[in-house]
Structures are given as structure tokens and as C-alpha cells.
Design an enzyme around this catalytic site. Structure first.
Site, PDB file in Angstrom:
ATOM      1  CE  LYS A  39      -3.943   2.178   0.510  1.00 22.20           C
ATOM      2  NZ  LYS A  39      -3.617   2.875  -0.749  1.00 22.20           N
ATOM      3  CD  GLN A  63       3.388   4.532   2.104  1.00 23.88           C
ATOM      4  OE1 GLN A  63       3.889   5.355   1.373  1.00 23.88           O
ATOM      5  NE2 GLN A  63       2.306   4.778   2.816  1.00 23.88           N
ATOM      6  CE  LYS A  89       4.403   7.607   5.457  1.00 19.97           C
ATOM      7  NZ  LYS A  89       4.253   8.658   4.453  1.00 19.97           N
ATOM      8  CE  LYS A  92       4.795   7.280  -2.576  1.00 23.59           C
ATOM      9  NZ  LYS A  92       3.988   7.871  -1.494  1.00 23.59           N
ATOM     10  N   GLY A 111      -2.804   8.258  -4.361  1.00 26.37           N
ATOM     11  CA  GLY A 111      -2.156   9.442  -4.934  1.00 26.37           C
ATOM     12  C   GLY A 111      -0.901   9.831  -4.183  1.00 26.37           C
ATOM     13  CG  ASP A 112       3.365  10.931  -3.257  1.00 27.21           C
ATOM     14  OD1 ASP A 112       3.307  10.792  -2.034  1.00 27.21           O
ATOM     15  OD2 ASP A 112       4.339  11.486  -3.808  1.00 27.21           O
ATOM     16  CB  THR A 144      -2.088  13.703   4.316  1.00 23.20           C
ATOM     17  OG1 THR A 144      -2.503  12.566   3.568  1.00 23.20           O
ATOM     18  CG2 THR A 144      -0.622  13.580   4.655  1.00 23.20           C
ATOM     19  CG  ASN A 183      -4.148  16.122  -0.567  1.00 22.09           C
ATOM     20  OD1 ASN A 183      -3.675  15.441   0.333  1.00 22.09           O
ATOM     21  ND2 ASN A 183      -5.453  16.244  -0.734  1.00 22.09           N
ATOM     22  CB  SER A 200      -5.624   4.966   1.906  1.00 27.08           C
ATOM     23  OG  SER A 200      -5.459   6.052   1.036  1.00 27.08           O
TER      24      SER A 200
END
Ligand code: NDP
Length: 441
Positions: free
Chosen positions: A90, A111, A114, A126, A165-166, A210, A241, A373
Site C-alpha cells: 500500500k 512506507q 509508516k 510506492k 495518490g501522491d 494527511t 493536497n 486510505s
């Protein structure tokens, strides 16, 4: 340094000598794990660290598309499936010209930690491309996304790998990616992507998550150290964002945000940023922050020279250098909240900590996005929608718990309020336990 840690770090540096961001991310984590590794000599025999730093799978692929002028352009696509230890891979997709293997691997590696901190069952991944969506027409974006997904679809799935997204990938791009995935698979797998639009399976509060999560973490961190957000001033880099919704929640919590930026410049409005204007410029018009009038316009990096109590880097990696950190400390900053991934260089972070500045580390403080998410995935599986208030409350509780985990780990190892080390240790312990349980894989 502990001999085993040093050996692994040296191997990473030798094997990946051209991947500076990836080496930086691994270095930053491993150097804080020393007290834990010292207690567990069995890790070396089972090559636990060697396995943790090596992605399970790294996929690169060709992404050709035809632009509006009729030319065929070829980009490179990536998906790093880093770890499926505690759940499906993810992590977001980034479309930016700077994207390369090193940046993908650093983001994928971060990630894993996290996602472990969220307490939710999600692994780490990623992806992205060196495609630049800036200045492209909607048609070009759609054709690029369709081409990207035509290859990516064979590697993902709602129980396998779930991108989001990123930088450069927002609701518009997720929509085009989802449409193409559904068309190829001929099945409605709602949970295969997150950050979807609300009309077809997206979650309320995902867009805000976020930035909001960052401010919930900041509030907890300040309160635990006898401070509060109320009445403080802040500067926020970026105006995408994360930055926009960090600004929104900061303002709600009584913070006066006096500066924001984009990749070309920074606006300093000492009366406090008018966020509605920023949203109009960036979210609606997809314009430049220079269009914000009645404020001082400076170059991007000048944001770190503006005097404020709190600095929230929410743009990109390594945007706060040692030199910037010195300016911020000289101007009396009390706390740094990392909204972006790895926005502070290692030297900058060390300088903040040495000068008693509180640091909210990205792995913990920006985890609200991926946590929400995961809540979106749950809603898709349940075929049900939660209200904005329900999702926001879940997000807030998750952020409070993440802060507590970082605080507890730091205290347990006598590290005071070093939440950078606390976050790494708390996440690592959970991952190490799962690795031991699952055998050598
Ligand atoms: P967006 O694309 O929405 O916004 C990025 C912002 O940062 C834009 O204002 C952009 O300026 C600016 N920016 C990008 N690159 C640079 C650069 N090299 N120098 C200066 N400014 C730059 O991205 P997000 O807000 O989604 O992501 C921002 C950061 O937060 C990234 O590090 C991302 O990995 C991280 N993050 C994002 C999450 C999410 O849910 N979206 C979750 C967790 C982390 P311009 O408009 O000029 O391009």
C-alpha cells in the site's frame, strides 16, 4: 555503531551507490535502531535487517502516450512492492519529472514503517513515473494514465497491492486510472485504488486526511510538552493536497498561517493566509501561487527565513537543509511537523533535536493519509459509506495512538522527546515481530 547495523548499512551503500535518497532513508532509520538491535542478537542470524531493506519486488515498465501535438512520448513507470508482511502492498503513485528508482525505493521503504505505525493491516509499496502533469491537457493526462494502468494492472489488486495518490496524482488521475483498471479487468474491484472520487467509492475525509492528521499529531506533541497550538504562527511549504488541508486544520485549531509556497515561489501574508483564495488558485485553476495578491512574493526557499513558531514542510524530500534549520532555530521555531516524506535532511533533523526543537517525523505525522486510505478500503469491502465525522474521528484516534506509540518507545529507551527515534523503534518492533513469526521469506 553496532557492528551488525554497520555491516548492513555498508552493504546498502555499496549495492546501491547511486541511490542517494534511498541510502539516506535507510541510514536515518538504522542509526536510530541501535538500542533495539543490541538487545536482539538473533536478528543477525536470520538476516532480519538485510531482508527488511530489500524490496520484495521492483517493477519498471514503459509508458508510451500520444500528446496533443500528435507526438509519441515515452516515460518510465515504477512500482516498488516493498513489503507484504502485515498486509497488501500500500502506497501512493507519484508523477513528477524527478521520479527515479532511488526516490521510489526511499518512499517505499519509509512506507513500511509508516503503515506499521497506523496499527492497520497494510504493507508497504510506492510507484509512479517521471511524467510531469503540469501544463498538460486533460486529454493528455487521461491517455497517460490509461497507458500507465495498462501495464500496472497486472501487478495490483484489492488484496494484493493498492496504490493511491501522491505528488502530481490527485482525484483526477485516480479517476482515469480506476476507469482503465475496471475496463481491463471487467470487474468492479472498488478497493484496488484509494483516493477515489466520492461518486464511485471514495471516502469522505480522505482528501483532508494527511493534512488534518498532521495537525492532530502536532497538537498531541505540543500538549505532551506543555505547549499548545492556539495562538501560534506557522509557515507551510507547498500548496498541494497536504499543505492545503494542514493549513485548514491549523487555522481551525487557532494557528495563524503566514506563508505558503509552490515549486516556483512563496507568499508571505502577515495578516494570515486566505485559504479559500489558495484553494481557488491551486485546486480549481491549477495555477501558480504567485497569483495570490496582496502578499509579499519571495522565492520558494525563502519560506524558511520567515519568523514563525511552527514550520510544516509539506512539499517534497530534502526541502529543509541544515542551513534552513539554522535560520528557523535562530528565529525561535519551537516545532517542526513533517507533512511531506523526508522533507528534512538528516543534518537538519539532528540540528533541530540538538536545539530542543520538537520534531514530528513524517513516518508518524503524515500517516493519516494512508490510514484513511485503509478506511476507504474497509468501506469498499463493506459496500458501505461512513460519514465525514465518523472518518475524521477514526483518523483523530489513529493519530493520537500513533503519537502515543512514538512517545512510549522513546521513553522506554531513555530518548526523552526524540519522536524521530521513537517512531522508528515503535514501527520496527512490530515489523520484526511479524518477520520472526513468518519465517525466512
Ligand atoms: P501535491 O502534488 O498535491 O502538492 C505538492 C506541492 O509541493 C505543490 O505545491 C508543489 O508545487 C510543491 N512541490 C513539489 N515538488 C517541489 C519541489 N521540488 N520544490 C518545491 N516545491 C515542490 O502533492 P501532495 O500534497 O500529495 O504531497 C506533498 C508531500 O506529502 C509529498 O512528499 C508526499 O509524498 C507527501 N505525502 C502525501 C500524502 C497524500 O495523502 N497526498 C500522504 C503522505 C505523504 P507546484 O504546485 O509548483 O508543483
Amino acid at each position: 555503531m553496532n557492528r551488525y547495523l554497520e555491516k548492513v548499512l555498508n552493504e546498502v551503500k555499496t549495492k546501491n551507490e547511486h541511490e542517494k535518497e534511498y541510502i539516506q532513508a535507510v541510514d536515518e532509520v538504522l542509526t536510530t535502531l541501535e538500542p533495539v538491535i543490541e538487545k536482539h542478537c538473533e536478528y543477525e542470524q536470520m538476516a532480519l535487517l538485510e531482508r527488511m531493506v530489500e524490496p520484495e519486488r521492483l517493477i519498471t515498465f514503459r509508458v508510451p502516450y500520444v500528446n496533443d501535438a500528435g507526438q509519441t512520448i515515452v516515460h518510465r513507470g515504477y512500482r516498488v512492492q516493498y513489503s507484504s508482511l502485515i498486509g497488501p502492498y500500500k502506497g501512493g503513485l507519484r508523477f513528477h519529472p524527478s521520479v527515479n528508482q532511488s526516490i521510489m525505493k526511499f518512499l517505499g521503504f519509509e512506507q513500511i514503517f509508516k503503515n506499521a505505525l497506523t496499527g492497520l493491516p497494510i504493507g508497504g509499496g510506492k510507484g509512479g513515473s517521471d511524467f510531469d502533469p503540469k501544463g498538460k491537457s486533460d486529454g493528455e493526462i487521461m491517455r497517460f494514465c490509461q497507458s500507465f494502468m495498462t501495464e500496472l494492472q497486472r501487478h495490483i489488486g484489492q488484496d494484493v497491492d493498492v496504490p493511491a495518490g501522491d505528488i502530481g496524482v490527485g482525484e483526477r488521475e485516480i479517476g482515469y486510472l480506476f476507469g482503465q483498471y475496471k475496463r481491463i479487468k471487467d470487474a468492479y474491484e472498488g478497493g484496488v485504488l484509494t483516493g477515489k472520487g466520492l461518486s464511485y467509492g471514495g471516502s469522505l475525509a480522505r482528501k483532508e486526511a494527511t493534512g488534518y492528521g498532521l495537525m492532530y499529531f502536532m497538537r498531541e506533541m505540543l500538549n505532551a510538552n506543555g505547549q499548545s497550538l492556539e495562538g501560534k504562527t506557522a509557515v507551510i511549504s507547498g500548496s498541494g493536497n497536504v499543505a492545503i488541508y494542514a493549513c485548514q486544520k491549523a487555522q481551525e485549531l487557532g494557528v495563524k498561517v503566514i506563508a505558503m509556497s509552490d515549486s516556483q515561489g512563496c507568499i508571505y501574508d502577515k495578516n494570515g493566509i486566505n485559504l479559500e483564495l489558495i484553494k481557488q488558485i491551486k485546486e480549481v485553476n491549477r495555477g501558480r501561487i504567485s497569483e495570490y495578491k496582496n502578499a509579499q512574493y519571495l522565492e520558494s526557499k525563502a519560506i524558511w527565513g520567515i519568523k514563525a513558531d511552527i514550520a510544516l514542510p509539506c512539499a517534497t524530500q530534502n526541502e529543509v537543509t541544515l542551513e534552513d534549520a539554522k535560520k528557523l532555530v535562530a528565529n525561535g521555531v519551537i516545532a517542526i511537523g513533517e507533512g511531506a516524506n523526508m522533507p528534512c535532511t538528516k543534518e537538519a533533523t539532528e540540528y533541530f533535536l540538538a536545539n530542543n526543537v520538537l520534531v514530528a517525523p513524517a513516518k508518524a505525522s503524515n500517516a493519516g493519509g494512508v490510514a484513511t486510505s485503509a478506511i476507504e478500503m474497509s468501506q469498499n469491502s463493506m459496500r458501505y459509506y461512513l460519514t465525514f465525522e465518523e472518518v475524521d474521528k477514526m483518523l483523530e484516534n489513529i493519530m493520537i495512538n500513533i503519537f502515543k506509540s512514538c512517545q512510549k518507545a522513546a521513553e522506554e529507551y531513555g530518548l526523552g522527546n526524540n519522536y524521530v527515534a521513537g517512531a522508528n523503534i515503535a514501527a520496527f518492533r512490530k515489523l520484526a515481530k511479524a518477520m520472526k513469526a513468518q519465517g525466512i521469506v
